[in-house]
Design an enzyme around this catalytic site. Structure first.
Site, PDB file in Angstrom:
ATOM      1  N   GLY A  66       0.690  -1.204  -0.047  1.00  0.00           N
ATOM      2  CA  GLY A  66      -0.184  -0.002  -0.128  1.00  0.00           C
ATOM      3  C   GLY A  66       0.855   1.345   0.014  1.00  0.00           C
ATOM      4  N   GLY A  67       0.378   2.137   0.916  1.00  0.00           N
ATOM      5  CA  GLY A  67       0.853   3.751   0.789  1.00  0.00           C
ATOM      6  C   GLY A  67      -0.005   4.377  -0.300  1.00  0.00           C
ATOM      7  N   GLU A  68      -1.428   3.826  -0.302  1.00  0.00           N
ATOM      8  CA  GLU A  68      -2.044   4.692  -1.089  1.00  0.00           C
ATOM      9  C   GLU A  68      -2.578   5.954  -0.531  1.00  0.00           C
ATOM     10  OE1 GLU A  68      -2.671   1.138  -0.898  1.00  0.00           O
ATOM     11  OE2 GLU A  68      -3.312   0.485  -2.827  1.00  0.00           O
ATOM     12  N   HIS A 193      -4.783  -9.702  -9.508  1.00  0.00           N
ATOM     13  CA  HIS A 193      -5.261  -8.987  -8.450  1.00  0.00           C
ATOM     14  C   HIS A 193      -6.531  -8.241  -9.261  1.00  0.00           C
ATOM     15  CE1 HIS A 193      -6.147  -5.137  -6.227  1.00  0.00           C
ATOM     16  NE2 HIS A 193      -6.501  -4.584  -7.444  1.00  0.00           N
ATOM     17  N   ASP A 283      -4.519 -11.754   2.141  1.00  0.00           N
ATOM     18  CA  ASP A 283      -4.223 -10.471   1.734  1.00  0.00           C
ATOM     19  C   ASP A 283      -3.358  -9.879   2.803  1.00  0.00           C
ATOM     20  OD1 ASP A 283      -3.635  -8.485  -0.281  1.00  0.00           O
ATOM     21  OD2 ASP A 283      -5.554  -7.559  -0.189  1.00  0.00           O
ATOM     22  N   SER A 287      -2.836  -3.187   2.302  1.00  0.00           N
ATOM     23  CA  SER A 287      -3.594  -2.096   2.569  1.00  0.00           C
ATOM     24  C   SER A 287      -4.978  -2.494   2.211  1.00  0.00           C
ATOM     25  CB  SER A 287      -2.921  -0.966   2.212  1.00  0.00           C
ATOM     26  OG  SER A 287      -2.970  -0.880   0.786  1.00  0.00           O
TER      27      SER A 287
HETATM   28 ZN    ZN Z   1      -4.612  -7.240  -4.457  1.00  0.00          ZN
END
Ligand code: ZN
Length: 387
Positions: A66-68, A193, A283, A287
């Site tokens: 992540g880091g979104e 994904h 998962d 994130s």
């Molecule tokens: Zn994914």
């Protein structure tokens, strides 16, 4: 040597009360009444508990993800104790959205670290983006030359964070993964994904129709993320493809239409999908960002590997699915889909990865990985190097 006495064995099929003898990290024998002098053997009483194969989590962001929402939202790495508490004895690590500040080399090092700490670990090469960023220059070379690499992923499709790969680009990834898998004796799957986009599985379907690559070369994950994708997943699985549920969730996602994994499993089975086509992954450490209709980040949470057992437990205790059926999605099915030899089963010759469960609550009482007790009597016996 280790001896587990009188546990109720699920291989994952139920086979009744027996003892499990372990030596050199492997299961040597499973039968009733094994007698070994205590001086040669560490004996644990399993009466009143269910022994099941150690869980395989085929999609974990070992390095975090992540880091979104910017740098402060980069999620943390997996700790050994996180895996033990979830009964997870084998993990497949992957990178996610960020392939710049997290690299396949760092993921490989992290996987090797967890292996040294006691787990069995594997990785996918690449991340969300196409062209796939590999360790040695190509997907095939990674599969052939790096033991831990078992496939490619998670490559993003139908998602605003994907690189919007074309048919040709995506077919080539499947082809290279297939050839590398065949030559190395590995699964060589492409972990895909799936986002919320309306194109859904259409690109995957086209590849199956227009090329010689079989559906089983791809494992679309997050298949339960919305009702439309879930229905597409049913059709995909009935046509012979694998489908992977994501167990980590938050109430807001479920309110937005995500299909809870335990409920989704029951619905897929009722729709006629063969259990052999289904797996659950957590998962973990990824994130869980929620975006609004304009693509603006609203909230962000972190996935947990403990959600894997939580959803299997709910599948049994809430949805009424037989334990031996529900267990398959985190044991024998991922072992077969990902060609993880010696994993996902309790049998002579298999790796000594097992979990002891309380029969009523399905809470974890003990965890053994590669012939070593990591949890006993509900107490952690091992922690990561810096825990
Ligand atoms: Zn994914």
């Amino acid at each position: 040597m280790l001896l587990l006495k009188n546990a109720d064995i699920y291989t994952p099929s139920p086979t009744g009360r027996a003892d499990v003898l372990v030596a050199g990290g492997r299961i040597v024998r499973i039968e009733p009444g094994i007698s070994i002098p205590q001086t040669y053997c560490d004996v644990v009483e399993g009466t009143g508990f269910i022994a099941v194969p150690g869980f395989i989590d085929g999609h974990v962001h070992l390095m975090g993800g992540g880091g979104e929402g910017g740098y402060a939202t980069r999620t943390p790495e997996l700790l050994l104790s996180d895996a033990i508490r979830g009964g997870v004895t084998a993990v497949v690590g992957c990178l996610g959205t960020d392939g710049v500040t997290r690299s396949p080399a760092a993921l490989l090092a992290k996987a090797r670290g967890l292996e040294e700490e006691g787990l069995s670990t594997f990785i996918y090469t690449g991340h969300y983006a196409v062209p796939v960023q590999t360790l040695t220059g190509s997907i095939e070379r990674d599969l052939l030359l790096i033991d831990k690499v078992i496939g490619v992923g998670e490559v993003a499709l139908s998602d605003h964070r994907s690189t919007q790969p074309t048919f040709d680009e995506f077919a080539r990834i499947g082809a290279e993964a297939r050839r590398g898998g065949i030559l190395s004796g590995k699964a060589g799957v492409v972990n895909v994904h799936m986002g919320d986009g309306r194109r859904g599985l259409s690109l995957l379907r086209r590849i199956i129709e227009d090329t010689e690559i079989p559906a089983t070369q791809f494992v679309p994950t997050h298949i339960n993320r919305n009702p439309t994708l879930f229905e597409e997943g049913i059709a995909w699985a009935k046509a012979g493809g694998f489908v992977d549920f994501t167990t980590s969730t938050v109430p807001a996602f479920l309110e937005d239409g995500e299909v809870k994994s335990s409920l989704g499993l029951r619905r897929m089975l009722e729709a006629g999908v063969d259990i052999a086509q289904i797996s659950f992954t957590s998962d973990g450490q990824g994130s869980l960002p929620a975006f609004d209709a304009q693509g603006r980040l609203q909230r962000l949470e972190v996935g947990r590997v403990t959600s894997l057992l939580s959803e299997v437990r709910d599948a049994v205790l809430v949805e009424g699915i037989a334990l031996e059926t529900a267990l398959k999605v985190i044991t024998s099915n991922p072992a077969r889909m990902l060609k993880l030899r010696g994993k996902g089963q309790l049998a002579a010759g298999a790796d000594a990865d097992l979990v002891l469960l309380e029969p009523e609550t399905l809470d974890i009482h003990g965890v053994m990985a590669k012939g070593r007790w990591l949890m006993r009597d509900g107490e952690l016996l091992a922690r990561g190097t810096f825990e």
